[in-house]
Design a protein around this motif. Structure first.
Motif, short mmCIF file in Angstrom:
data_model
loop_
_atom_site.label_atom_id
_atom_site.label_comp_id
_atom_site.label_asym_id
_atom_site.label_seq_id
_atom_site.Cartn_x
_atom_site.Cartn_y
_atom_site.Cartn_z
N SER A 1 0.20 35.97 38.05
CA SER A 1 0.49 37.22 39.02
C SER A 1 -1.01 37.96 39.09
O SER A 1 -1.94 37.79 38.29
CB SER A 1 1.36 38.03 38.16
N PRO A 2 -0.97 38.78 40.26
CA PRO A 2 -2.17 39.96 40.27
C PRO A 2 -2.65 40.49 38.99
O PRO A 2 -3.90 40.52 38.50
CB PRO A 2 -1.80 40.62 41.21
N GLU A 3 -1.58 40.91 37.99
CA GLU A 3 -1.79 41.73 36.85
C GLU A 3 -2.46 40.65 35.92
O GLU A 3 -3.24 41.16 35.23
CB GLU A 3 -0.58 42.30 36.36
N LYS A 4 -2.08 39.61 35.72
CA LYS A 4 -2.27 38.51 34.80
C LYS A 4 -3.83 38.06 35.29
O LYS A 4 -4.80 37.86 34.28
CB LYS A 4 -1.51 37.17 34.80
N GLN A 5 -3.85 37.82 36.64
CA GLN A 5 -5.24 37.64 37.02
C GLN A 5 -6.51 38.43 36.58
O GLN A 5 -7.34 38.18 35.86
CB GLN A 5 -5.37 37.13 38.52
N PHE A 6 -6.11 39.94 36.98
CA PHE A 6 -6.95 40.80 36.29
C PHE A 6 -7.18 41.03 34.98
O PHE A 6 -8.52 41.16 34.42
CB PHE A 6 -6.77 42.13 37.07
N LEU A 7 -6.07 40.80 34.36
CA LEU A 7 -6.28 41.12 32.81
C LEU A 7 -6.99 40.00 32.20
O LEU A 7 -7.77 40.20 31.20
CB LEU A 7 -4.87 41.16 32.09
N LEU A 8 -6.86 38.72 32.71
CA LEU A 8 -7.67 37.39 32.15
C LEU A 8 -9.22 37.96 32.33
O LEU A 8 -10.05 37.70 31.42
CB LEU A 8 -7.19 36.14 32.91
N LEU A 9 -9.46 38.26 33.64
CA LEU A 9 -10.72 38.51 34.04
C LEU A 9 -11.43 39.51 33.16
O LEU A 9 -12.63 39.42 32.47
CB LEU A 9 -11.10 38.62 35.30
#
Length: 596
Positions: free
Chosen positions: A515-523
């Motif tokens: 999800s977009p939220e997971k993508q940003f949190l990982l980065l």
């Protein structure tokens, strides 16, 4: 009035006919077998026709019949879940009629005439009102996932005389009657036909502001494509073009998915036909085929049908766009379509230019991609067609004509790398050669919906990857000993980004979608760890000590440990990683105090 003529000459799929009164672009029926074709050149009563099937055993002198309409598609309920060939013949119906070996000349109706559909008329639409193309007459629940809006065909306008009450109707039954300005009564049905080479009209284009979310981190976070955007996936054989398109088809947040297999190998399309019906829609939990349509035209099928297939796909996409849906169309691949253009132009004796392609290659590509976009429809709000074309440059040469012309037209370029694919880095999208012209627009959405630091963090990651490429060249020449500790930590940070964010397994049930939220949190987590390590190196911590920390291996794997519904656990792990670096900071600070 039926027009009759005869075959004069045959040159592969190009047939010369004598047919008085025939029009350019008109469909014709050729020979005793009744093969379908399309007039592409006209001189008096003599015309050149491109045939959609093999012309073997067809002889000069056989009859020809003009059909008085151009190559068109049937648009109405029953499209979703369908599998069609390049000229919208239903493959499943043809299989039931003829088995594995489909005979030439077989051309059943594209849409099932026997099925009944529950039609619900628009409440506000009364007889004696003026209607025009694109006005919604009513709706049909085509599948559990798709509400199909029945529209007045674009070429019809006038006074609504009658509209059918709610009930079950077949496609051939009349559901409304319209009296045109010249007094003609037009009987409207649940479906209509539309020429595939003519773009469907709309109110006006609208500037898209929402990215197409695919769940693939390197696409969404680094090279976003807007809904209604134009994208391309170029790459050599084996680099993973088809897998990227499969992931977009499966996970994108579009309402409708149209997959056009244009000249691809039969085994790849068989994989699509076998796998898609078994896939679950991640947004509804139902079968993905409830909102998917497949156009299958393999490389061993007639070359002319290959040329027509992408027009069939884009016309169906525009039809659902006119209903207010967001549609994503995947064309795999436009290179095979361009090769079909080249073969036909060669048989016509046209002057070849770059690598044998016709002079109109660039204009045809441009006209095709221009049919993408987000528009204001006549009666159904906003709709969009996002168009993603795969490109197969011979030998991976991006300077060849199809790739170079496509690059000038599209907004988002997802360049695949053979080197990354050989290194088992998937998706093998090269962050150096890829680009997106929509980053600033996508940033507004990311900042509002996810985090205001998205654009800053994305830029920081790309800068680190660019610096990594420079330092890797130095390492290859003189070895890692030539680098400072800070530079070696940049290499470590870039490796974290590559393995922890850019790599993504389509086969892993957790990692296949982010999800977009997971993508940003990982980065953001990996960049935060990199920043902490850079500060520690300035304090004198050896880079080798940081590189050997067990937490770094866990950071690389957390993408496949926590799914998009476990963000709280991912945040807790992030805090644990930060604390491990802070403990090293405290330890070295105490050492400094004792030394002083």
């Amino acid at each position: 009035m039926t027009k009759k003529g005869i075959i004069k000459d045959i040159n592969g799929p190009i047939v010369t006919i004598i047919l008085p009164g025939v029009a350019n672009g008109e469909q014709v029926k050729i020979g005793e077998l009744g093969l379908y074709g399309e007039v592409i050149s006209l001189q008096g009563s003599e015309a050149l026709v491109q045939i959609y099937e093999s012309t073997e055993m067809v002889r000069p002198g056989e009859p020809v019949e003009g059909l008085s309409h151009p190559l068109s598609v049937e648009l109405g309920p029953g499209l979703m879940g369908g599998i069609f060939d390049g000229v919208q013949r239903p493959l499943e119906k043809m299989f039931l009629q003829a088995g594995d070996q489909i005979p030439r000349g077989l051309s059943p109706d594209s849409l099932d005439r026997e099925s009944q559909w529950t039609f619900t008329p628009t409440e506000s639409l009364e007889p004696n009102t003026q209607v025009s193309g694109g006005i919604q007459l009513g709706s049909v629940q085509e599948t559990e996932s798709v509400l199909h809006r029945i529209l007045v065909p674009p070429d019809v306008s006038g006074e609504l005389i009658e509209i059918a009450p709610q009930g079950d109707y077949s496609l051939d039954q009349t559901i409304a009657q319209v009296k045109t300005a010249n007094g003609e009564i037009r009987r409207l049905k649940l479906f209509h036909r539309w020429p595939v080479r003519q773009p469907r009209p709309y109110q006006h284009r609208d500037h898209s502001s929402e990215p197409l979310i695919t769940g693939q981190r390197i696409l969404d976070t680094f090279f976003p494509l807007l809904k209604g955007g134009k994208g391309a996936v170029p790459g050599p054989f084996g680099a993973g073009k088809t897998m990227v398109q499969h992931q977009v088809a499966r996970w994108s947040n579009a309402d409708i998915v149209i997959y056009v297999g244009c000249g691809e190998r039969g085994n790849e399309l068989v994989d699509v036909l076998d796998s898609f019906p078994d896939l679950k829609d991640p947004y509804t939990g139902r079968s993905l085929m409830e909102r998917t349509l497949l156009v299958a035209n393999t490389s061993n099928m007639p070359v002319v049908a290959r040329e027509a297939s992408i027009y069939v796909g884009i016309t169906i996409a525009e039809y659902y766009r006119d209903q207010g849906h967001d549609v994503v169309m995947l064309a795999d691949s436009t290179s095979r379509w361009a090769e079909a253009l080249r073969e036909v132009s060669g048989r016509l004796g046209q002057m070849p230019v770059e690598e044998g392609y016709p002079a109109y290659l660039a204009s045809r590509l441009s006209a095709f991609y221009e049919r993408a976009g987000r528009v204001e429809t006549h009666d159904c709000g906003k709709g969009s067609v996002s168009l993603i074309g795969a490109v197969s440059p011979p030998g991976g040469d991006f300077s060849e004509p199809v790739t170079s012309h496509t690059k000038e037209i599209i907004q988002t370029f997802w360049a695949l790398s053979k080197e990354l694919a050989d290194a088992r880095h998937y998706p093998a999208i090269d962050w150096v050669d890829s680009f997106s012209a929509d980053v600033s627009t996508a940033a507004a959405w990311w900042h509002e919906q996810v985090d205001r630091n998205w654009e800053k963090r994305r830029g920081q990651a790309l800068s680190m990857l660019a610096r990594d490429a420079e330092l890797s060249r130095i390492v290859n020449l003189v070895g890692p000993e030539a680098l400072s500790s800070a530079q070696r930590w940049i290499l470590e940070g870039a490796a974290l980004i590559k393995e922890g964010v850019l790599q993504q397994s389509a086969l892993d049930p957790v990692d296949t979608f982010s999800s977009p939220e997971k993508q940003f949190l990982l980065l953001d987590t990996l960049l935060t760890i990199y920043d902490q390590g850079a500060d520690l190196i300035e304090l004198g911590v050896p880079v080798q000590e940081l590189s050997n920390l067990p937490i770094l291996a866990k950071l690389r794997r957390c993408k496949e440990v926590y799914d998009s519904d476990q963000l709280d656990q991912l945040r807790a792990f992030r805090e644990q990683a930060i604390k491990s670096f802070e403990s090293i900071r405290s330890e070295y600070a105490q050492r400094g105090e004792q030394t002083s």
